[in-house]
Scaffold this motif. Structure first.
Motif, PDB file in Angstrom:
ATOM      1  N   UNK A  67       0.822  -1.208   0.000  1.00  0.00           N
ATOM      2  CA  UNK A  67       0.000   0.000   0.000  1.00  0.00           C
ATOM      3  C   UNK A  67       0.850   1.250   0.000  1.00  0.00           C
ATOM      4  N   UNK A  68       0.148   2.394  -0.095  1.00  0.00           N
ATOM      5  CA  UNK A  68       0.831   3.693  -0.209  1.00  0.00           C
ATOM      6  C   UNK A  68       0.236   4.675   0.785  1.00  0.00           C
ATOM      7  N   UNK A  69       0.260   4.305   2.063  1.00  0.00           N
ATOM      8  CA  UNK A  69      -0.291   5.176   3.089  1.00  0.00           C
ATOM      9  C   UNK A  69       0.711   6.256   3.450  1.00  0.00           C
ATOM     10  N   UNK A  70       0.206   7.483   3.574  1.00  0.00           N
ATOM     11  CA  UNK A  70       1.075   8.603   3.932  1.00  0.00           C
ATOM     12  C   UNK A  70       1.391   8.604   5.423  1.00  0.00           C
ATOM     13  N   UNK A  71       0.370   8.301   6.244  1.00  0.00           N
ATOM     14  CA  UNK A  71       0.580   8.261   7.691  1.00  0.00           C
ATOM     15  C   UNK A  71       1.135   6.894   8.060  1.00  0.00           C
ATOM     16  N   UNK A  72       2.438   6.818   8.231  1.00  0.00           N
ATOM     17  CA  UNK A  72       3.092   5.543   8.460  1.00  0.00           C
ATOM     18  C   UNK A  72       3.436   5.373   9.926  1.00  0.00           C
ATOM     19  N   UNK A  73       2.847   4.359  10.554  1.00  0.00           N
ATOM     20  CA  UNK A  73       3.210   3.957  11.902  1.00  0.00           C
ATOM     21  C   UNK A  73       3.147   2.437  11.962  1.00  0.00           C
ATOM     22  N   UNK A 147      13.224   9.600  -8.387  1.00  0.00           N
ATOM     23  CA  UNK A 147      14.480  10.037  -9.002  1.00  0.00           C
ATOM     24  C   UNK A 147      14.214  10.650 -10.377  1.00  0.00           C
ATOM     25  N   UNK A 148      13.343  10.002 -11.156  1.00  0.00           N
ATOM     26  CA  UNK A 148      13.014  10.532 -12.481  1.00  0.00           C
ATOM     27  C   UNK A 148      12.323  11.890 -12.374  1.00  0.00           C
ATOM     28  N   UNK A 149      11.462  12.036 -11.386  1.00  0.00           N
ATOM     29  CA  UNK A 149      10.764  13.313 -11.211  1.00  0.00           C
ATOM     30  C   UNK A 149      11.738  14.427 -10.842  1.00  0.00           C
ATOM     31  N   UNK A 150      12.740  14.090 -10.042  1.00  0.00           N
ATOM     32  CA  UNK A 150      13.705  15.104  -9.630  1.00  0.00           C
ATOM     33  C   UNK A 150      14.555  15.598 -10.805  1.00  0.00           C
ATOM     34  N   UNK A 151      14.947  14.667 -11.686  1.00  0.00           N
ATOM     35  CA  UNK A 151      15.875  15.022 -12.751  1.00  0.00           C
ATOM     36  C   UNK A 151      15.171  15.447 -14.046  1.00  0.00           C
ATOM     37  N   UNK A 152      13.998  14.870 -14.306  1.00  0.00           N
ATOM     38  CA  UNK A 152      13.341  15.132 -15.586  1.00  0.00           C
ATOM     39  C   UNK A 152      12.222  16.145 -15.496  1.00  0.00           C
ATOM     40  N   UNK A 153      11.728  16.416 -14.293  1.00  0.00           N
ATOM     41  CA  UNK A 153      10.617  17.348 -14.126  1.00  0.00           C
ATOM     42  C   UNK A 153      10.973  18.365 -13.056  1.00  0.00           C
ATOM     43  N   UNK A 154      10.082  19.358 -12.924  1.00  0.00           N
ATOM     44  CA  UNK A 154      10.260  20.353 -11.873  1.00  0.00           C
ATOM     45  C   UNK A 154       9.644  19.808 -10.589  1.00  0.00           C
ATOM     46  N   UNK A 155      10.445  19.394  -9.596  1.00  0.00           N
ATOM     47  CA  UNK A 155       9.876  18.749  -8.409  1.00  0.00           C
ATOM     48  C   UNK A 155       9.091  19.725  -7.539  1.00  0.00           C
ATOM     49  N   UNK A 156       8.001  19.232  -6.966  1.00  0.00           N
ATOM     50  CA  UNK A 156       7.177  20.050  -6.079  1.00  0.00           C
ATOM     51  C   UNK A 156       7.400  19.604  -4.642  1.00  0.00           C
ATOM     52  N   UNK A 157       6.772  20.324  -3.718  1.00  0.00           N
ATOM     53  CA  UNK A 157       6.896  19.976  -2.301  1.00  0.00           C
ATOM     54  C   UNK A 157       6.252  18.614  -2.011  1.00  0.00           C
ATOM     55  N   UNK A 158       5.292  18.198  -2.857  1.00  0.00           N
ATOM     56  CA  UNK A 158       4.654  16.895  -2.660  1.00  0.00           C
ATOM     57  C   UNK A 158       5.661  15.761  -2.838  1.00  0.00           C
ATOM     58  N   UNK A 224      19.711  15.389  -2.346  1.00  0.00           N
ATOM     59  CA  UNK A 224      19.708  15.879  -3.721  1.00  0.00           C
ATOM     60  C   UNK A 224      18.565  16.866  -3.942  1.00  0.00           C
ATOM     61  N   UNK A 225      17.398  16.543  -3.388  1.00  0.00           N
ATOM     62  CA  UNK A 225      16.246  17.453  -3.515  1.00  0.00           C
ATOM     63  C   UNK A 225      16.572  18.808  -2.887  1.00  0.00           C
ATOM     64  N   UNK A 226      17.170  18.769  -1.699  1.00  0.00           N
ATOM     65  CA  UNK A 226      17.532  20.014  -1.017  1.00  0.00           C
ATOM     66  C   UNK A 226      18.567  20.792  -1.833  1.00  0.00           C
ATOM     67  N   UNK A 227      19.537  20.068  -2.416  1.00  0.00           N
ATOM     68  CA  UNK A 227      20.561  20.725  -3.233  1.00  0.00           C
ATOM     69  C   UNK A 227      19.947  21.370  -4.477  1.00  0.00           C
TER      70      UNK A 227
END
Length: 297
Positions: A67-73, A147-158, A224-227
């Motif tokens: 699954x892809x739950x955002x709230x992970x515990x 990784x592809x989103x970071x290098x090939x697209x303009x990454x958002x805060x999401x 890398x995102x921060x850089x």
């Protein structure tokens, strides 16, 4: 409560699905189970452990969900399976359906195989570890996507939030794996069971290595995102600085001649306006070529 009983040659396997506290108490009295271990088996957030009391082994394992739950515990990420066992007793307790329990039980019944309690535990352990394997494969696929989103697209805060959520999930799985090491090493296989037990240990070693590598990759991806974000901010600041370099001297000149003092001699000069415009143009050209020389443009 759903109860499944699988009869073997020298023991009875009792599988309990979502039992109540009262029903568990009856089983405990019937099988002489430890009260505190029984309480642990009903605690939804209990971590992996192994204990032995009154000749009965007790272990807890956690099965990781897909699954892809955002709230992970711990509770949203995994579900617990508790097991009481010795050579003549096997009781499995879980709150949700776990298909691998049915698969192992069906092999015991339909194929006419007689598994020792240790062998059943090893098979359960391998099935539980396989859920971690499925989870890490899913995490790796998502990691490659980010990784592809970071290098090939303009990454958002999401994207940053998703990477952090993935990192937290990986960290929790790693902690559960580390705690499961005690369970794996506490099982004492017979000569016939050693090969299956070694397979489980090999799978465990593979998973811990994979999870450690993925955590490193996620940390690198966050850095890398921060850089990239810092680089983007620097580019914006550079552009703004270049604009300010052009306009500072022009604004200075305009500010002087915008003071409107009565006795400013240049104000009476007929060619004053075009001369000032020419001076501004020359200053702009000088700044432009200077920035070009410095390779800032």
């Amino acid at each position: 409560m759903a109860v499944k009983i699988i009869n073997q040659s020298n023991y009875e396997w009792i599988d309990l699905l979502n039992p109540t506290k009262e029903e568990m108490q009856k089983i405990a009295e019937k099988c002489n189970l430890n009260f505190y271990n029984l309480a642990d088996s009903l605690e939804p957030n209990h971590l992996p452990k192994f204990e032995t009391e009154n000749g009965i082994n007790f272990l807890i394992l956690r099965v990781v969900h897909k699954g892809d739950k955002k709230d992970t515990n711990i509770e949203s990420l995994s579900n617990k399976i508790a097991v009481f066992f010795n050579d003549s007793l096997l009781i499995t307790i879980h709150r949700i359906e776990m298909p691998f329990i049915d698969d192992i039980a069906n092999k015991c019944q339909s194929m006419g195989q007689t598994f020792s309690t240790n062998m059943v535990i090893i098979k359960i352990l391998k099935s539980v570890l396989q859920t971690y394997n499925d989870s890490i494969l899913q995490i790796i696929n998502r990691l490659e996507s980010y990784e592809n989103k970071l290098f090939l697209k303009d990454p958002s805060s999401k994207v940053l939030q998703s990477i952090y959520s993935l990192k937290r999930k990986t960290n929790l799985c790693t902690k559960l794996l580390i705690l499961s090491d005690e369970v794996i090493n506490s099982i004492k296989p017979s000569k016939q069971e050693k090969a299956a037990h070694q397979d489980a240990k090999d799978l465990y070693l593979k998973l811990t290595t994979l999870y450690e590598q993925v955590i490193d990759d996620l940390n690198n991806l966050l850095n890398l995102y921060i850089s990239l974000s810092s680089q983007k901010s620097n580019e914006i600041m550079k552009t703004l600085t270049i604009f300010s370099i052009f306009f500072m001297p022009l604004t200075f000149i305009a500010g002087i001649y915008g003071m409107n003092f009565h006795y400013m001699p240049e104000l009476e000069f007929k060619l004053g306006y075009p001369i000032i415009l020419l001076i501004m143009f020359i200053i702009t050209l000088i700044i432009y070529y200077w920035l070009k020389k410095k390779k800032w443009l």
